[in-house]
Scaffold this active site. Structure first.
Site, short mmCIF file in Angstrom:
data_model
loop_
_atom_site.label_atom_id
_atom_site.label_comp_id
_atom_site.label_asym_id
_atom_site.label_seq_id
_atom_site.Cartn_x
_atom_site.Cartn_y
_atom_site.Cartn_z
CB SER A 22 -55.58 38.28 2.69
OG SER A 22 -55.32 39.55 2.19
CB SER A 82 -54.62 45.42 8.22
OG SER A 82 -55.85 45.87 7.68
CD1 TRP A 115 -62.44 37.61 2.32
CD2 TRP A 115 -60.53 37.95 3.42
NE1 TRP A 115 -62.73 37.67 3.67
CE2 TRP A 115 -61.58 37.89 4.36
CE3 TRP A 115 -59.22 38.17 3.87
CZ2 TRP A 115 -61.37 38.01 5.71
CZ3 TRP A 115 -59.01 38.30 5.22
CH2 TRP A 115 -60.07 38.22 6.13
CB THR A 160 -59.56 38.70 -6.50
OG1 THR A 160 -59.81 39.53 -5.38
CG2 THR A 160 -60.38 39.18 -7.69
CD GLN A 208 -77.44 78.06 -7.60
OE1 GLN A 208 -77.97 78.38 -6.54
NE2 GLN A 208 -76.82 78.92 -8.36
CD GLN A 267 -80.12 61.76 -1.90
OE1 GLN A 267 -79.87 60.64 -1.45
NE2 GLN A 267 -81.14 62.49 -1.51
N GLY A 274 -82.75 59.30 -7.15
CA GLY A 274 -83.87 59.15 -6.22
C GLY A 274 -84.35 57.71 -6.13
CD GLU A 286 -54.44 45.47 -5.33
OE1 GLU A 286 -53.42 46.17 -5.30
OE2 GLU A 286 -54.79 44.81 -6.33
N1 CAA Z 1 -41.49 48.19 -0.86
C1 CAA Z 1 -40.44 47.40 -0.50
N2 CAA Z 1 -40.27 46.95 0.77
C2 CAA Z 1 -41.19 47.31 1.69
C3 CAA Z 1 -42.31 48.12 1.38
C4 CAA Z 1 -42.43 48.57 0.04
N3 CAA Z 1 -43.45 49.36 -0.34
N4 CAA Z 1 -43.04 48.29 2.49
C5 CAA Z 1 -42.41 47.63 3.48
N5 CAA Z 1 -41.31 47.04 2.98
C6 CAA Z 1 -40.30 46.26 3.73
C7 CAA Z 1 -39.72 47.16 4.81
O1 CAA Z 1 -38.61 47.89 4.32
C8 CAA Z 1 -39.32 46.15 5.85
O2 CAA Z 1 -38.08 45.57 5.50
P1 CAA Z 1 -36.81 45.70 6.52
O3 CAA Z 1 -37.27 45.02 7.78
O4 CAA Z 1 -35.73 45.00 5.80
O5 CAA Z 1 -36.62 47.16 6.69
C9 CAA Z 1 -40.36 45.07 5.72
O6 CAA Z 1 -40.92 45.20 4.41
C10 CAA Z 1 -41.47 45.20 6.74
O7 CAA Z 1 -42.04 46.48 6.59
P2 CAA Z 1 -42.92 47.16 7.72
O8 CAA Z 1 -42.16 47.10 9.02
O9 CAA Z 1 -43.37 48.46 7.22
O10 CAA Z 1 -44.11 46.08 7.81
P3 CAA Z 1 -45.42 46.09 8.69
O11 CAA Z 1 -45.60 44.74 9.24
O12 CAA Z 1 -45.41 47.27 9.61
O13 CAA Z 1 -46.59 46.23 7.58
C11 CAA Z 1 -48.10 47.35 6.11
C12 CAA Z 1 -46.67 47.24 6.70
C13 CAA Z 1 -47.98 48.54 5.16
C14 CAA Z 1 -49.15 47.60 7.15
C15 CAA Z 1 -48.42 46.07 5.28
O14 CAA Z 1 -48.63 44.95 6.15
C16 CAA Z 1 -49.63 46.23 4.41
O15 CAA Z 1 -49.53 46.78 3.32
N6 CAA Z 1 -50.79 45.73 4.85
C17 CAA Z 1 -51.98 45.66 4.00
C18 CAA Z 1 -51.97 44.36 3.24
C19 CAA Z 1 -52.74 44.48 1.95
O16 CAA Z 1 -52.69 45.46 1.25
N7 CAA Z 1 -53.41 43.40 1.65
C20 CAA Z 1 -54.15 43.34 0.43
C21 CAA Z 1 -54.23 41.94 -0.03
S1 CAA Z 1 -54.28 41.80 -1.78
C22 CAA Z 1 -55.87 42.07 -2.24
O17 CAA Z 1 -56.65 42.67 -1.59
C23 CAA Z 1 -56.10 41.57 -3.62
C24 CAA Z 1 -57.44 41.54 -4.17
O18 CAA Z 1 -58.34 40.91 -3.71
C25 CAA Z 1 -57.65 42.19 -5.46
#
Ligand code: CAA
Length: 392
Positions: free
Chosen positions: A127, A133, A157, A159, A280, A338, A341, A365
């Site tokens: 991120s 997102s 962000w 972790t 209940q 809840q 209380g 995630e």
């Molecule tokens: N496995 C393999 N490849 C994948 C895939 C998957 N699950 N999902 C997408 N891809 C590939 C696609 O096939 C595509 O490849 P091609 O162009 O060759 O076909 C490419 O990746 C792009 O895919 P999309 O067009 O679907 O991509 P998008 O830009 O529309 O985004 C999304 C998709 C699902 C919204 C993604 O951006 C997403 O998951 N966003 C959320 C991010 C996230 O989860 N962040 C969390 C950060 S980690 C965290 O939070 C850790 C922590 O603190 C503990």
């Protein structure tokens, strides 16, 4: 034949061991970690002592070799008493999975054994402030300079940032190529140019530090790229497919902790001349909490089995488990407060902490809105649903 719908014996045994360690050595530090926002070192030491800090690392790299279901059980048990501590095995898996899925043997042999031994933690840097997102819109870049990559940018962000010795960092290596121009790298905390922001002040999961990671002309050897340049986004998404299952397990654990506390409380709390468990209205609330929790747990385990087999419908199941379990945990922890209380609203009981901790599982995630996008795309492409489920 009906063994299918229960955990295998070894996983049930593992749960017993993990529960004993967590109740004795992790639970006592949970409220303090929440109050002080300090990493619960004693919990880490206990998890490390029991080999529960990074159980997913395969035996050939010095790890316990736990499968995805066993890892989920461990994370669930730790989260039941301390969500922040459950991010030790959780984020170690998140940080190292890109290596396990796509890294060279040399990288695996260098970076996995110290994590398996408990000498290092491993974080995941996807991120950015303007790329949450929409992960593919990141601007952190890596440029090849001779036999080194030079990284510049800020990851947000993150972790366990600062605490972790190693980081999987995603960066743009091919401008104007969108997700196909993203690559993954291993960065070390001690690499010159790596810095950290101040710890974020968070609503919950406070014992696990969240900080920005600054990359200022960080020069790393060319062999620290994970997989081929340009494959980083796929690696990031494949990783999340597997690790959203661990967030589901964390949510299940938090919810179980809240339900256990509420169930104990309503049997002891007396009003109108009897235990409130006799009413209940209280029973219906408890029943709904238990029902939701069990549905979340079963979906999580089904997703974990798909993660272990790397099934084609894992993407759907990982997103579904994470989304359902975190929504369930949110509802269950609200209901637990809840039921307790006025006491539930104070730090005298752990349920208000669990409520705050549960909230994060709906956000990180990938927010639950993103999980729904992922699920819908897979349904519309025919990559999930009854036929595939039947085939599994
Ligand atoms: N496995 C393999 N490849 C994948 C895939 C998957 N699950 N999902 C997408 N891809 C590939 C696609 O096939 C595509 O490849 P091609 O162009 O060759 O076909 C490419 O990746 C792009 O895919 P999309 O067009 O679907 O991509 P998008 O830009 O529309 O985004 C999304 C998709 C699902 C919204 C993604 O951006 C997403 O998951 N966003 C959320 C991010 C996230 O989860 N962040 C969390 C950060 S980690 C965290 O939070 C850790 C922590 O603190 C503990």
């Amino acid at each position: 034949m009906f063994d299918v719908y229960q955990l295998p014996e070894e996983h049930r045994e593992l749960r017993k061991v993990a529960r004993a360690v967590c109740e004795r050595k992790v639970a006592p530090g949970a409220a303090v970690a929440d109050e002080t926002a300090e990493f619960p070192q004693a919990s880490y030491d206990a998890l490390r002592g029991a080999d529960l800090h990074a159980p997913h690392i395969p035996e050939q790299y010095g790890g316990a070799g736990a499968d995805a279901l066993a890892t989920a059980v461990v994370i669930e048990e730790v989260a039941r008493v301390c969500a922040a501590s459950s991010l030790v095995p959780g984020v170690n898996k998140l940080g190292t999975l890109p290596l396990l899925l796509a890294g060279s043997e040399e990288l695996k042999r260098t970076y996995l054994p110290p994590v398996a031994a408990g000498d290092a933690l491993f974080s995941y840097c996807l991120s950015e402030a303007e790329a949450g997102s929409d992960a593919a819109s990141m601007i952190t870049r890596a440029e090849l300079d001779g036999d080194h990559w030079v990284l510049n940018g800020t990851k947000y962000w993150i972790t366990n940032a600062g605490l972790s010795k190693f980081y999987t960092v995603f960066a743009v290596t091919g401008r104007d190529k969108g997700s196909a121009g993203i690559s993954a790298f291993v960065v070390e905390r001690d690499d010159p140019g790596v810095g950290f922001g101040a710890p974020e002040h968070k609503l919950g999961v406070k014992g696990s530090p969240t900080r920005a990671v600054y990359l200022d002309d960080v020069r790393i050897p060319a062999n620290r790229v994970i997989g081929e340049p340009g494959t980083g986004f796929q690696t990031a998404m494949r990783t999340l497919d597997h690790t959203r299952v661990t967030i589901a397990a964390q949510a299940v654990g938090i919810a179980q902790g809240a339900l256990d506390c509420a169930t104990g409380y309503v049997k002891l709390r007396r009003q109108f001349g009897r235990a409130i468990a006799d009413f209940q209205g209280v029973q219906f609330l408890l029943a709904d909490m238990g029902m939701r929790l069990e549905a979340a747990r079963q979906l999580t385990y089904a997703a974990a089995a798909r993660s272990e087999r790397d099934d084609p419908d894992l993407t759907f199941f990982g997103a579904a488990a994470k989304c359902f379990a975190s929504d369930a945990a949110m509802q269950i922890t609200v209901d637990a407060v809840q039921l307790l209380g006025g006491f539930g609203y104070t730090t005298d009981f752990p349920v208000e902490r669990m409520l705050r901790d549960a909230k994060l599982t709906q956000i990180y995630e990938g927010t639950n809105q993103i999980q729904r996008i992922v699920m819908a795309r897979h349904l519309l492409r025919g990559l999930a649903g009854a036929e595939l489920v039947g085939a599994g």
